[in-house]
Write a protein that holds these residues in place. Sequence first.
Motif, PDB file in Angstrom:
ATOM      1  N   PRO A 252     -91.657 -35.138 -22.160  1.00 21.73           N
ATOM      2  CA  PRO A 252     -92.899 -35.774 -22.608  1.00 21.73           C
ATOM      3  C   PRO A 252     -94.075 -35.571 -21.661  1.00 21.73           C
ATOM      4  O   PRO A 252     -95.213 -35.876 -22.016  1.00 21.73           O
ATOM      5  CB  PRO A 252     -92.515 -37.255 -22.696  1.00 21.73           C
ATOM      6  CG  PRO A 252     -91.411 -37.410 -21.696  1.00 21.73           C
ATOM      7  CD  PRO A 252     -90.633 -36.132 -21.768  1.00 21.73           C
ATOM      8  N   GLU A 253     -93.802 -35.035 -20.457  1.00 23.01           N
ATOM      9  CA  GLU A 253     -94.869 -34.850 -19.481  1.00 23.01           C
ATOM     10  C   GLU A 253     -95.515 -33.472 -19.560  1.00 23.01           C
ATOM     11  O   GLU A 253     -96.492 -33.184 -18.856  1.00 23.01           O
ATOM     12  CB  GLU A 253     -94.306 -35.057 -18.069  1.00 23.01           C
ATOM     13  CG  GLU A 253     -93.421 -33.907 -17.549  1.00 23.01           C
ATOM     14  CD  GLU A 253     -92.077 -33.765 -18.245  1.00 23.01           C
ATOM     15  OE1 GLU A 253     -91.460 -32.685 -18.136  1.00 23.01           O
ATOM     16  OE2 GLU A 253     -91.638 -34.730 -18.893  1.00 23.01           O
TER      17      GLU A 253
ATOM     18  N   ILE B 139     -98.302 -36.862 -26.195  1.00 19.20           N
ATOM     19  CA  ILE B 139     -96.919 -36.575 -26.567  1.00 19.20           C
ATOM     20  C   ILE B 139     -95.911 -37.507 -25.898  1.00 19.20           C
ATOM     21  O   ILE B 139     -94.785 -37.638 -26.377  1.00 19.20           O
ATOM     22  CB  ILE B 139     -96.558 -35.102 -26.304  1.00 19.20           C
ATOM     23  CG1 ILE B 139     -96.705 -34.751 -24.831  1.00 19.20           C
ATOM     24  CG2 ILE B 139     -97.428 -34.192 -27.164  1.00 19.20           C
ATOM     25  CD1 ILE B 139     -96.200 -33.341 -24.529  1.00 19.20           C
ATOM     26  N   ALA B 140     -96.296 -38.181 -24.821  1.00 19.62           N
ATOM     27  CA  ALA B 140     -95.396 -39.187 -24.252  1.00 19.62           C
ATOM     28  C   ALA B 140     -95.158 -40.304 -25.262  1.00 19.62           C
ATOM     29  O   ALA B 140     -94.042 -40.821 -25.393  1.00 19.62           O
ATOM     30  CB  ALA B 140     -95.967 -39.744 -22.954  1.00 19.62           C
ATOM     31  N   ASN B 141     -96.203 -40.673 -25.999  1.00 24.06           N
ATOM     32  CA  ASN B 141     -96.067 -41.688 -27.043  1.00 24.06           C
ATOM     33  C   ASN B 141     -95.123 -41.208 -28.144  1.00 24.06           C
ATOM     34  O   ASN B 141     -94.303 -41.967 -28.656  1.00 24.06           O
ATOM     35  CB  ASN B 141     -97.435 -42.016 -27.649  1.00 24.06           C
ATOM     36  CG  ASN B 141     -98.428 -42.539 -26.636  1.00 24.06           C
ATOM     37  OD1 ASN B 141     -98.512 -42.048 -25.518  1.00 24.06           O
ATOM     38  ND2 ASN B 141     -99.212 -43.532 -27.021  1.00 24.06           N
ATOM     39  N   GLU B 142     -95.251 -39.937 -28.493  1.00 29.02           N
ATOM     40  CA  GLU B 142     -94.396 -39.379 -29.539  1.00 29.02           C
ATOM     41  C   GLU B 142     -92.945 -39.302 -29.074  1.00 29.02           C
ATOM     42  O   GLU B 142     -92.016 -39.535 -29.851  1.00 29.02           O
ATOM     43  CB  GLU B 142     -94.913 -38.005 -29.943  1.00 29.02           C
ATOM     44  CG  GLU B 142     -96.330 -38.048 -30.491  1.00 29.02           C
ATOM     45  CD  GLU B 142     -96.845 -36.689 -30.924  1.00 29.02           C
ATOM     46  OE1 GLU B 142     -96.076 -35.931 -31.543  1.00 29.02           O
ATOM     47  OE2 GLU B 142     -98.030 -36.384 -30.642  1.00 29.02           O
ATOM     48  N   GLY B 143     -92.762 -38.963 -27.804  1.00 30.11           N
ATOM     49  CA  GLY B 143     -91.420 -38.915 -27.253  1.00 30.11           C
ATOM     50  C   GLY B 143     -90.735 -40.265 -27.303  1.00 30.11           C
ATOM     51  O   GLY B 143     -89.538 -40.359 -27.594  1.00 30.11           O
ATOM     52  N   ARG B 144     -91.498 -41.328 -27.033  1.00 32.85           N
ATOM     53  CA  ARG B 144     -90.913 -42.673 -27.080  1.00 32.85           C
ATOM     54  C   ARG B 144     -90.464 -43.023 -28.500  1.00 32.85           C
ATOM     55  O   ARG B 144     -89.385 -43.596 -28.708  1.00 32.85           O
ATOM     56  CB  ARG B 144     -91.927 -43.709 -26.571  1.00 32.85           C
ATOM     57  CG  ARG B 144     -92.084 -43.730 -25.054  1.00 32.85           C
ATOM     58  CD  ARG B 144     -92.838 -44.962 -24.592  1.00 32.85           C
ATOM     59  NE  ARG B 144     -94.235 -44.937 -25.010  1.00 32.85           N
ATOM     60  CZ  ARG B 144     -95.220 -44.382 -24.299  1.00 32.85           C
ATOM     61  NH1 ARG B 144     -94.942 -43.792 -23.143  1.00 32.85           N
ATOM     62  NH2 ARG B 144     -96.460 -44.417 -24.733  1.00 32.85           N
ATOM     63  N   LEU B 145     -91.292 -42.665 -29.480  1.00 33.77           N
ATOM     64  CA  LEU B 145     -90.915 -42.933 -30.870  1.00 33.77           C
ATOM     65  C   LEU B 145     -89.644 -42.176 -31.243  1.00 33.77           C
ATOM     66  O   LEU B 145     -88.713 -42.751 -31.830  1.00 33.77           O
ATOM     67  CB  LEU B 145     -92.049 -42.535 -31.809  1.00 33.77           C
ATOM     68  CG  LEU B 145     -91.724 -42.631 -33.305  1.00 33.77           C
ATOM     69  CD1 LEU B 145     -91.488 -44.081 -33.712  1.00 33.77           C
ATOM     70  CD2 LEU B 145     -92.832 -42.003 -34.147  1.00 33.77           C
ATOM     71  N   ALA B 146     -89.593 -40.888 -30.890  1.00 36.04           N
ATOM     72  CA  ALA B 146     -88.419 -40.082 -31.224  1.00 36.04           C
ATOM     73  C   ALA B 146     -87.162 -40.632 -30.566  1.00 36.04           C
ATOM     74  O   ALA B 146     -86.098 -40.720 -31.193  1.00 36.04           O
ATOM     75  CB  ALA B 146     -88.644 -38.633 -30.817  1.00 36.04           C
ATOM     76  N   ARG B 147     -87.274 -41.034 -29.293  1.00 40.57           N
ATOM     77  CA  ARG B 147     -86.093 -41.562 -28.601  1.00 40.57           C
ATOM     78  C   ARG B 147     -85.667 -42.911 -29.175  1.00 40.57           C
ATOM     79  O   ARG B 147     -84.469 -43.220 -29.216  1.00 40.57           O
ATOM     80  CB  ARG B 147     -86.373 -41.666 -27.103  1.00 40.57           C
ATOM     81  CG  ARG B 147     -86.471 -40.292 -26.416  1.00 40.57           C
ATOM     82  CD  ARG B 147     -86.516 -40.418 -24.908  1.00 40.57           C
ATOM     83  NE  ARG B 147     -87.726 -41.067 -24.464  1.00 40.57           N
ATOM     84  CZ  ARG B 147     -88.897 -40.433 -24.246  1.00 40.57           C
ATOM     85  NH1 ARG B 147     -88.983 -39.120 -24.469  1.00 40.57           N
ATOM     86  NH2 ARG B 147     -89.957 -41.092 -23.830  1.00 40.57           N
TER      87      ARG B 147
END
Length: 230
Positions: free
Chosen positions: A189-190, A210-218
């Motif tokens: 995400p970084e 994309i860090a926000n998107e990574g949190r949603l996906a996880r």
Amino acid sequence: MKADLAPRRVSVDENPDFYDVLRPLASTYASLGSVERIAVVGNQPLEESVTRAAIIDSADLVFRVNGFRLDEPDGAPAVGTKTDIVVFNRGVRPTPWFFSEYSERLYLLIEPGRMQWEWEVYPHFWPRDLGFITVPNRDVIIPLAREIGLDPERDGEWATTGTTMMWIAAHLFPTATLDVAGLSFVDHPEQTSWEHAYGDACLVGPEHRIANEGRLARQWIDSGRIRFHR
């Protein structure tokens, strides 16, 4: 197209749900007419995997995004070849696979930039005999952005096309199993640039977080909503 659907007359006062309207059309592209399992494939470079490719190609519906690539007949299997629904934006850089067998696919255009600066100019490379469905910002882009803590109307920030593809698939068929692969922000995400399975790398757009998107996906992975394949 795989099926001809009679036009549905909708009163402007009905304000129909986008997913309810699109679902019958999208279902016609499913292998057996029913949609119990969906593969959602991003453009991250992935190592060879016979298992992953088989999981993707055996899905009832396969979603791919923007400048995707497919496995070659004489190449190592990695991401499969089946493609039913393509989610793309106006800035797409078509790959050799983007328009192959296009009459057998459904193309969904997202245009979040229309809320800020983007003009309604259709890509000059678009085949004359191929249409597409425009994804409404009101029903998809804005709710997704709010879910991940963004305000596209105020700040000009929204989710990537890959996350939007996953969101559309999940909401279009809420009871289907989702097998997801090729989204690099899940593990990285970084990152500030994208590596693509085909074509040159490019910077992550300033409109994305994309860090926000990574949190949603996880969160979806941890909850079992999606099965993520590396």
